[in-house]
Design an enzyme around this catalytic site. Structure first.
Site, PDB file in Angstrom:
ATOM      1  N   LYS A   1      -3.433   8.733   2.211  1.00 48.64           N
ATOM      2  CA  LYS A   1      -4.712   8.621   2.920  1.00 48.64           C
ATOM      3  C   LYS A   1      -4.628   9.270   4.303  1.00 48.64           C
ATOM      4  O   LYS A   1      -5.614   9.849   4.781  1.00 48.64           O
ATOM      5  CB  LYS A   1      -5.123   7.162   3.045  1.00 48.64           C
ATOM      6  CG  LYS A   1      -5.535   6.506   1.736  1.00 48.64           C
ATOM      7  CD  LYS A   1      -6.736   7.181   1.073  1.00 48.64           C
ATOM      8  CE  LYS A   1      -7.228   6.400  -0.129  1.00 48.64           C
ATOM      9  NZ  LYS A   1      -8.332   7.081  -0.849  1.00 48.64           N
TER      10      LYS A   1
ATOM     11  N   TYR B   1       0.847  -1.201   0.000  1.00 47.95           N
ATOM     12  CA  TYR B   1       0.000   0.000   0.000  1.00 47.95           C
ATOM     13  C   TYR B   1       0.882   1.251   0.000  1.00 47.95           C
ATOM     14  O   TYR B   1       0.596   2.222  -0.666  1.00 47.95           O
ATOM     15  CB  TYR B   1      -0.952  -0.026   1.196  1.00 47.95           C
ATOM     16  CG  TYR B   1      -2.183   0.833   0.996  1.00 47.95           C
ATOM     17  CD1 TYR B   1      -3.021   0.628  -0.093  1.00 47.95           C
ATOM     18  CD2 TYR B   1      -2.497   1.848   1.880  1.00 47.95           C
ATOM     19  CE1 TYR B   1      -4.147   1.406  -0.284  1.00 47.95           C
ATOM     20  CE2 TYR B   1      -3.627   2.626   1.698  1.00 47.95           C
ATOM     21  CZ  TYR B   1      -4.451   2.405   0.619  1.00 47.95           C
ATOM     22  OH  TYR B   1      -5.556   3.190   0.426  1.00 47.95           O
TER      23      TYR B   1
END
Length: 258
Positions: free
Chosen positions: A165, A158
């Site tokens: 995020k 990720y």
């Protein structure tokens, strides 16, 4: 039953019928909202118009080109929206991107330009579209974005998107403070992992799905419709006192330890 008749929702990121944004669009349309679907480039225009039709919005809703990385396109898109709908009530920001190398490679190897692109498209775009939408939200409204638990915990493959995020969630809080006086609420939904086309870019994604099934209190993965339901709630007056929050819709995975 939540009634959104007479409300206008602008949705960014409806790529296909399997996307989370489409599930949100479905719920808003079913509740009576008129939709504006924003697509990135001309080559996606026909598909966006087909999606609009599938949502029962032919003749009422609109499909408008909007590349969030270009300020002139944001301005042009919202000028078109204002001409068609002088007041809007919901803005759904379901846009995120990072170059493939910045996701699959070791985080230490993240390139400066890849880091910039990830934050420009995934984070700054929320500020830019909220700024453009705010003058049209004269009756107050709801801004909703999508985040993921990788913002606070590390997940394999990720990488830079997790950092983006985290920045996105901070942006939600600052925008909530900035827009609160206009009665515009800003919230994020932290969705659990879902098999979307976008998720295919994350290596070993099946392992993440399996881990959620094993550890989440509900012992299953979340479904798109559940994200749509949460977005509908946050867009409605039922959530009139909620802003600056990250709402987890992940079958409880985020509350677990080992």
């Amino acid at each position: 039953m939540i009634d959104m008749k007479g409300k206008v929702a602008v949705i960014l990121g409806v790529a296909n019928k399997r996307s989370i944004a489409y599930a949100i669009a479905e719920k808003l349309a079913a509740a009576g909202s008129t939709l504006v679907l924003c697509y990135q480039s001309e080559r996606l225009r026909a598909e966006s118009e087909e999606l609009l039709e599938s949502l029962g919005q032919t003749g009422t809703g609109k499909a408008i080109q909007l590349d969030v990385s270009r300020d002139e396109e944001i301005d042009a898109a919202f000028a078109q929206i204002a001409a068609a709908f002088p007041v809007i009530h919901t803005l759904v920001h379901a846009v995120a991107f990072a170059p493939a190398d910045a996701i699959k490679n070791d985080f230490l190897l993240t390139k400066r330009d890849d880091f910039r692109i990830a934050h420009d498209v995934s984070v700054y775009s929320l500020i830019a579209v909220a700024r453009a939408a705010a003058p049209l939200m004269t009756e107050g409204g709801s801004v909703i974005t999508l985040t993921y638990y990788g913002s606070t915990k590390t997940f394999p493959n990720y990488n830079v998107m997790g950092v983006a995020k985290a920045a996105l969630e901070a942006t939600v809080r600052y925008l909530a403070a900035s827009l609160g006086s206009k009665n515009i609420r800003v919230n994020a939904i932290s969705a659990g992992p879902i098999k979307t086309l976008a998720a295919r870019g994350i290596g070993d994604f099946t392992q993440i799905l399996d881990a959620v099934t094993q550890r989440a209190p509900l012992h299953r993965n979340v479904e798109q419709v559940e994200i749509g339901n949460t977005a509908l709630f946050l867009a409605s007056d039922l959530a009139s006192g909620i802003t600056g929050e990250v709402t987890y819709v992940d079958c409880g995975f985020n509350v677990t330890g080992i």
